[in-house]
Design an enzyme around this catalytic site. Sequence first.
Site, PDB file in Angstrom:
ATOM      1  N   ARG A  87       0.530  -1.360   0.261  1.00 15.24           N
ATOM      2  CA  ARG A  87       0.041  -0.038   0.233  1.00 15.24           C
ATOM      3  C   ARG A  87       1.046   1.222   0.392  1.00 15.24           C
ATOM      4  NH1 ARG A  87      -4.084   0.079   4.146  1.00 15.24           N
ATOM      5  NH2 ARG A  87      -1.941  -0.395   6.068  1.00 15.24           N
ATOM      6  N   SER A 150       7.548  -5.364   6.670  1.00 18.90           N
ATOM      7  CA  SER A 150       7.581  -6.509   7.486  1.00 18.90           C
ATOM      8  C   SER A 150       8.756  -7.845   7.245  1.00 18.90           C
ATOM      9  CB  SER A 150       5.581  -6.707   7.545  1.00 18.90           C
ATOM     10  OG  SER A 150       5.428  -5.715   7.233  1.00 18.90           O
ATOM     11  N   ASP A 203       6.291  -3.811  10.502  1.00 19.60           N
ATOM     12  CA  ASP A 203       4.489  -3.475  11.099  1.00 19.60           C
ATOM     13  C   ASP A 203       4.264  -3.098  11.960  1.00 19.60           C
ATOM     14  OD1 ASP A 203       5.466  -6.302  10.835  1.00 19.60           O
ATOM     15  OD2 ASP A 203       3.663  -6.721   9.920  1.00 19.60           O
TER      16      ASP A 203
HETATM   17  C1  BGC Z   1       8.075 -10.848   9.934  1.00 16.30           C
HETATM   18  C2  BGC Z   1       7.967  -9.596  10.542  1.00 16.30           C
HETATM   19  C3  BGC Z   1       6.876  -9.394  10.304  1.00 16.30           C
HETATM   20  C4  BGC Z   1       5.480 -10.542  10.374  1.00 16.30           C
HETATM   21  C5  BGC Z   1       4.468  -9.782  10.372  1.00 16.30           C
HETATM   22  C6  BGC Z   1       7.604 -11.547  10.292  1.00 16.30           C
HETATM   23  O1  BGC Z   1       6.830 -13.113   9.079  1.00 16.30           O
HETATM   24  O2  BGC Z   1       9.251 -11.735  10.067  1.00 16.30           O
HETATM   25  O3  BGC Z   1       9.073  -8.644  10.075  1.00 16.30           O
HETATM   26  O4  BGC Z   1       6.487  -8.123  11.666  1.00 16.30           O
HETATM   27  O5  BGC Z   1       5.364 -11.586   9.808  1.00 16.30           O
HETATM   28  O6  BGC Z   1       4.516  -9.413   9.540  1.00 16.30           O
END
Ligand code: BGC
Length: 465
Positions: A87, A150, A203
């Site tokens: 996004r 993320s 995130d």
């Molecule tokens: C990632 C994290 C992320 C989480 C939620 C995980 O697979 O390693 O960095 O915060 O997913 O999206």
Amino acid sequence: MSSADSRYTIVGATPEQQAAIDMLASQFLLTDERLGAIIKEFRRRMEEGLATDGKVLKMIPSYVTRRPLGSEVGSYFAIDLGGTNLRVLKVTLDGRGGVTSEHQKFALSEEAKSRTLFDFVAQCVDTFLDERNLRPLGQQPPIPMGLTFSYPVQQTSINSGTLVQWTKGLNVPGCVGRDVVRLLQDALLRLGLRVKIVALVNDTVGTLLSAAYSDPAAQMGIIFGTGTNAAYYEDVANLAKWKGPNPSSGEMVLNMEWGAFDSDDFAFLPFTPHDIKLDRKSINPRKQAYEKMISGMYLGEIARNIVLWLADQRLLLDGRSSEILNAMWFIDTSYLSSGAVDTTSDLSEIQQVIEKTLNISNSTFVDRQIFKVIAILVGERAARLSAVGVVATLTKRSDLLNKPVTVGIDGSMYEHYPYFHDILVETASHFIPQEQFKNINFTLAKDGSGVGAAITAMLAATYDA
Ligand code: BGC
């Protein structure tokens, strides 16, 4: 709860079918005693990660040492790169803890997920700016943007960090060990786009900051979505591995990367053969063990493994399967969430999934009851296990629990999985003293990750984040 729970009694089942279901129930149900032991280990792993780099819980310093005040105003841009979508957002802070945002969502194409990710992101930013006539021209200064990324990144400053590994099905070669901001900045440059990434946040950090903008009591941000993870404010005095300057606030947001819990020795989580099979066939075996038991990317696949295990013993669907059921990752977690709460007398919603989606005709009522039990067992185990990380983190900061504390949570599992919130809260209440537990407010931080990146961009611009 015990396997004698009437929800696990299959009306009309053969003794062999009921015995198989009882065995599954005994594998998937977790006593408080078992959960307590897992929480204890989780706490031990947190301490280890606070002290030393490279541990299973990475406890990554985010370089965010401030809290938004809620009185900041202005419009800030952000890019939110998640597991499924990307996004681009323009977030406006109203100065009274409220935000409005305008965003455009782009589905991550398979090509982007496996090859062209950063060029794809740059292209989407271009489209967003272009369609709104916001593209900087000629000598205009670059637009500052926050980036929510993320995936696990070892942060090296507020706007740089190297990718530790891919998770959640992304696998773009040539990125692990490199600075993801640099990779994106280069892709933006290739398009001639005057955009500068001023903040890089996970995130969960974004979710925490967006909760904190409207609520000064926010201490923890969690994602229960395609993947799972959490961030919280830690006292820098507890972060023995931190070699940087002591922030004046005395605290820093840590990205825990808790999805990795127990990945090194598989010793504490309740692994069943169905979990082990999933792990072995995943693109990241022996990684993200906790995430694989509780997040949306994986629950459907655990259920599929169970269905096939029963079908192969002719205990389900009369031993039949289908091309679709045989395809890995095909069962979406959303089928589980609807199956778990199918209250029609003949389980007609589950029948639809078996017949229309899985393409297997003539399911019996016994088959459908078994599907429902599988959905309940896999989903409830996830929700109960989710409480492990929550309890371990909140009790680590029990100094904060004598006054109101807000936990901002985002993600499809939390938002849509039936009873996820209720089971999580109920389970957590067994492990935190009541007089402290009543101070905790678990709240949905909708769209927190993108809004949080914009808030971090604001923090980076207004003071030395
Ligand atoms: C990632 C994290 C992320 C989480 C939620 C995980 O697979 O390693 O960095 O915060 O997913 O999206």
